[in-house]
Scaffold this active site. Structure first.
Site, PDB file in Angstrom:
ATOM      1  N   SER A  19      11.175 -11.282 -29.648  1.00  0.00           N
ATOM      2  CA  SER A  19      10.890 -10.553 -30.899  1.00  0.00           C
ATOM      3  C   SER A  19      12.060 -10.553 -31.882  1.00  0.00           C
ATOM      4  O   SER A  19      11.844 -10.719 -33.088  1.00  0.00           O
ATOM      5  CB  SER A  19      10.463  -9.113 -30.600  1.00  0.00           C
ATOM      6  OG  SER A  19       9.162  -9.094 -30.070  1.00  0.00           O
ATOM      7  N   LYS A  68       5.844   2.068 -23.754  1.00  0.00           N
ATOM      8  CA  LYS A  68       4.627   2.184 -24.574  1.00  0.00           C
ATOM      9  C   LYS A  68       3.833   3.449 -24.239  1.00  0.00           C
ATOM     10  O   LYS A  68       3.372   4.154 -25.137  1.00  0.00           O
ATOM     11  CB  LYS A  68       3.758   0.938 -24.401  1.00  0.00           C
ATOM     12  CG  LYS A  68       4.409  -0.329 -24.959  1.00  0.00           C
ATOM     13  CD  LYS A  68       3.511  -1.546 -24.770  1.00  0.00           C
ATOM     14  CE  LYS A  68       4.225  -2.798 -25.237  1.00  0.00           C
ATOM     15  NZ  LYS A  68       3.376  -3.997 -25.139  1.00  0.00           N
ATOM     16  N   ASN A  95       3.080   0.495 -29.475  1.00  0.00           N
ATOM     17  CA  ASN A  95       4.072  -0.597 -29.498  1.00  0.00           C
ATOM     18  C   ASN A  95       4.769  -0.716 -30.845  1.00  0.00           C
ATOM     19  O   ASN A  95       5.692  -1.524 -30.991  1.00  0.00           O
ATOM     20  CB  ASN A  95       3.441  -1.935 -29.099  1.00  0.00           C
ATOM     21  CG  ASN A  95       2.660  -2.582 -30.233  1.00  0.00           C
ATOM     22  OD1 ASN A  95       2.182  -1.904 -31.134  1.00  0.00           O
ATOM     23  ND2 ASN A  95       2.530  -3.892 -30.185  1.00  0.00           N
ATOM     24  N   ASP A 112      -1.056  -4.437 -30.132  1.00  0.00           N
ATOM     25  CA  ASP A 112      -1.353  -5.351 -29.017  1.00  0.00           C
ATOM     26  C   ASP A 112      -2.846  -5.665 -28.927  1.00  0.00           C
ATOM     27  O   ASP A 112      -3.233  -6.789 -28.595  1.00  0.00           O
ATOM     28  CB  ASP A 112      -0.903  -4.730 -27.686  1.00  0.00           C
ATOM     29  CG  ASP A 112       0.598  -4.877 -27.452  1.00  0.00           C
ATOM     30  OD1 ASP A 112       1.229  -5.735 -28.093  1.00  0.00           O
ATOM     31  OD2 ASP A 112       1.133  -4.123 -26.615  1.00  0.00           O
ATOM     32  N   GLY A 136      -4.628  -8.787 -13.554  1.00  0.00           N
ATOM     33  CA  GLY A 136      -3.668  -7.735 -13.881  1.00  0.00           C
ATOM     34  C   GLY A 136      -4.375  -6.492 -14.375  1.00  0.00           C
ATOM     35  O   GLY A 136      -5.527  -6.552 -14.844  1.00  0.00           O
ATOM     36  N   ALA A 137      -3.690  -5.356 -14.242  1.00  0.00           N
ATOM     37  CA  ALA A 137      -4.287  -4.087 -14.672  1.00  0.00           C
ATOM     38  C   ALA A 137      -3.241  -3.156 -15.270  1.00  0.00           C
ATOM     39  O   ALA A 137      -3.448  -1.946 -15.334  1.00  0.00           O
ATOM     40  CB  ALA A 137      -4.987  -3.419 -13.483  1.00  0.00           C
ATOM     41  N   GLY A 138      -2.108  -3.716 -15.719  1.00  0.00           N
ATOM     42  CA  GLY A 138      -1.065  -2.908 -16.347  1.00  0.00           C
ATOM     43  C   GLY A 138      -1.334  -2.733 -17.837  1.00  0.00           C
ATOM     44  O   GLY A 138      -2.468  -2.878 -18.309  1.00  0.00           O
ATOM     45  N   ALA A 140      -0.508  -4.527 -20.545  1.00  0.00           N
ATOM     46  CA  ALA A 140      -1.006  -5.694 -21.290  1.00  0.00           C
ATOM     47  C   ALA A 140      -2.470  -5.945 -20.962  1.00  0.00           C
ATOM     48  O   ALA A 140      -3.271  -6.287 -21.843  1.00  0.00           O
ATOM     49  CB  ALA A 140      -0.157  -6.922 -20.959  1.00  0.00           C
TER      50      ALA A 140
HETATM   51  P1  NAP Z   1       2.935  -3.566 -16.259  1.00  0.00           P
HETATM   52  O1  NAP Z   1       2.215  -2.475 -16.966  1.00  0.00           O
HETATM   53  O2  NAP Z   1       4.169  -3.251 -15.478  1.00  0.00           O
HETATM   54  O3  NAP Z   1       1.861  -4.259 -15.274  1.00  0.00           O
HETATM   55  C1  NAP Z   1       2.286  -5.217 -14.324  1.00  0.00           C
HETATM   56  C2  NAP Z   1       1.070  -5.928 -13.701  1.00  0.00           C
HETATM   57  O4  NAP Z   1       1.576  -6.998 -12.883  1.00  0.00           O
HETATM   58  C3  NAP Z   1       0.203  -5.050 -12.808  1.00  0.00           C
HETATM   59  O5  NAP Z   1      -1.117  -5.509 -12.855  1.00  0.00           O
HETATM   60  C4  NAP Z   1       0.812  -5.316 -11.416  1.00  0.00           C
HETATM   61  O6  NAP Z   1      -0.090  -5.118 -10.359  1.00  0.00           O
HETATM   62  C5  NAP Z   1       1.117  -6.796 -11.528  1.00  0.00           C
HETATM   63  N1  NAP Z   1       2.147  -7.206 -10.579  1.00  0.00           N
HETATM   64  C6  NAP Z   1       3.487  -6.950 -10.684  1.00  0.00           C
HETATM   65  N2  NAP Z   1       4.123  -7.479  -9.637  1.00  0.00           N
HETATM   66  C7  NAP Z   1       3.163  -8.077  -8.841  1.00  0.00           C
HETATM   67  C8  NAP Z   1       3.204  -8.818  -7.624  1.00  0.00           C
HETATM   68  N3  NAP Z   1       4.356  -9.038  -6.970  1.00  0.00           N
HETATM   69  N4  NAP Z   1       2.046  -9.300  -7.130  1.00  0.00           N
HETATM   70  C9  NAP Z   1       0.868  -9.077  -7.766  1.00  0.00           C
HETATM   71  N5  NAP Z   1       0.773  -8.395  -8.954  1.00  0.00           N
HETATM   72  C10 NAP Z   1       1.910  -7.900  -9.468  1.00  0.00           C
HETATM   73  O7  NAP Z   1       3.363  -4.737 -17.247  1.00  0.00           O
HETATM   74  P2  NAP Z   1       2.702  -5.083 -18.682  1.00  0.00           P
HETATM   75  O8  NAP Z   1       3.360  -4.294 -19.732  1.00  0.00           O
HETATM   76  O9  NAP Z   1       1.230  -5.034 -18.530  1.00  0.00           O
HETATM   77  O10 NAP Z   1       3.207  -6.588 -18.891  1.00  0.00           O
HETATM   78  C11 NAP Z   1       2.616  -7.657 -18.147  1.00  0.00           C
HETATM   79  C12 NAP Z   1       3.062  -8.983 -18.745  1.00  0.00           C
HETATM   80  O11 NAP Z   1       2.510  -9.135 -20.051  1.00  0.00           O
HETATM   81  C13 NAP Z   1       4.589  -9.114 -18.913  1.00  0.00           C
HETATM   82  O12 NAP Z   1       4.959 -10.431 -18.602  1.00  0.00           O
HETATM   83  C14 NAP Z   1       4.798  -8.842 -20.395  1.00  0.00           C
HETATM   84  O13 NAP Z   1       5.965  -9.487 -20.881  1.00  0.00           O
HETATM   85  C15 NAP Z   1       3.544  -9.476 -20.956  1.00  0.00           C
HETATM   86  N6  NAP Z   1       3.190  -8.970 -22.286  1.00  0.00           N
HETATM   87  C16 NAP Z   1       3.102  -9.875 -23.278  1.00  0.00           C
HETATM   88  C17 NAP Z   1       2.769  -9.462 -24.540  1.00  0.00           C
HETATM   89  C18 NAP Z   1       2.688 -10.487 -25.627  1.00  0.00           C
HETATM   90  O14 NAP Z   1       2.663 -10.120 -26.808  1.00  0.00           O
HETATM   91  N7  NAP Z   1       2.640 -11.759 -25.278  1.00  0.00           N
HETATM   92  C19 NAP Z   1       2.512  -8.112 -24.808  1.00  0.00           C
HETATM   93  C20 NAP Z   1       2.603  -7.198 -23.765  1.00  0.00           C
HETATM   94  C21 NAP Z   1       2.953  -7.638 -22.499  1.00  0.00           C
HETATM   95  P3  NAP Z   1      -0.187  -3.693  -9.591  1.00  0.00           P
HETATM   96  O15 NAP Z   1      -1.099  -2.836 -10.438  1.00  0.00           O
HETATM   97  O16 NAP Z   1      -0.780  -4.031  -8.274  1.00  0.00           O
HETATM   98  O17 NAP Z   1       1.210  -3.143  -9.512  1.00  0.00           O
END
Ligand code: NAP
Length: 286
Positions: A19, A68, A95, A112, A136-138, A140
């Protein structure tokens, strides 16, 4: 002389983020005198940091993990975040922050959701009627799921390691789209998807496990939200899928934030170039 545009990204960590490069290019291309800093900030320090930056005359902020949802919890009278947009309320996440008109607090936004929609449409056309697997379920993934439901996808299957996150995300979009939950069994997804969205943080660190691959013999579009090249993208391409990485979404959410801060259209071409979006994705350095 007009006050300089002091902008910043807060998160923990922030050093990896593209960014600052993208928004510095945007300020320069728009002819605005200003800076976009990356300020490492923990969730515990967020409230005080927001007060300090407001008093110091900052005119716009971005927030990344893990802030966030923490910023959303600061919303309320008398605190540093006084009001929120409809998308921030829908997600329960923030964000982008803009000083309120009276300068006494920040107004919270989320770009987002719209950023994901724009990126997914740019990558693979209209989403209406598509069958989508979301890995994924975080945070993003929440933005992606709500955006996909709004775009009118026909079916959304959610794969996630943890059952709690999977269930919570399914509940968020229940009633808006037909939704299924996929337990993490085996190294591949079931078949029948037009689009697979990779929204876990996997791929950021060396030694990360590989997110599940599309079903053997199928070639859905593979959209990774991680910014830059990842082994998952390589494997999807090797299987014949078209792929895109998270820079498309970064650009779209960043352009929307720039417009909110400045009231001007974002100089997207300069931002695209700063992200290297017309060339191969940057390799991540670990
Ligand atoms: P977050 O809220 O921390 O969520 C992390 C996710 O990854 C959860 O679903 C988690 O599963 C999973 N995970 C983490 N470690 C794991 C493992 N060892 N094995 C299996 N699953 C695993 O993160 P977030 O904010 O959603 O971000 C996720 C990604 O999106 C990051 O790379 C971030 O940089 C990217 N992102 C990109 C943008 C963009 O503009 N391009 C915007 C936002 C985010 P559990 O629920 O099982 O823990």
């Amino acid at each position: 002389m007009a006050a300089p545009w002091r902008l910043a990204l807060l998160g923990d960590p922030v050093a990896h983020s593209l960014s600052p490069r993208m928004q510095a290019a945007a300020l320069a291309a728009a002819g605005l005198d200003g800076t976009y800093e990356a300020l490492p900030t923990t969730a515990a320090a967020l409230s005080e940091r927001l007060e300090t930056l407001l008093r110091a005359g900052y005119r716009g902020l971005n927030l990344t993990a893990p802030l966030k949802e923490a910023a959303w919890r600061l919303l309320g009278a008398g605190g540093p975040v006084a009001a929120a947009s409809a998308d921030a309320a829908a997600l329960g996440a923030v964000n982008t922050l803009v000083p309120a008109a009276d300068g006494a607090a920040w107004t919270a936004h989320d770009t987002d959701l719209a950023g994901f929609s724009e990126a997914a449409r740019a990558a693979c056309g209209s989403l209406a009627g598509r069958r989508v697997a979301l890995i994924g379920a975080g945070g993003a993934a929440r933005a992606a799921a709500l955006a996909l439901a709004r775009e009118g996808v026909a079916h959304l299957a959610i794969w996630n390691r943890g059952a709690t996150g999977r269930g919570a995300l399914a509940a968020l979009v229940a009633g808006q789209v037909t939704v299924a939950q996929l337990a993490p069994v085996g190294e591949r997804l079931p078949g029948g998807f037009d689009l697979v969205v990779q929204a876990t943080s996997l791929g950021l660190a060396a030694g990360d496990p590989l997110p599940p691959l599309p079903a053997a013999g199928e070639r859905p579009f593979a959209l990774d939200l991680v910014t830059g090249a990842t082994p998952w993208q390589d494997r999807c391409r090797a299987a014949g899928c078209s792929t895109a990485d998270g820079r498309l979404m970064l650009l779209a959410q960043g352009a929307a934030a720039f417009a909110l801060w400045t009231g001007r259209p974002a100089p997207r071409e300069a931002m695209r170039r700063a992200l290297g979006l017309d060339t191969a994705p940057p390799a991540r350095t670990h």
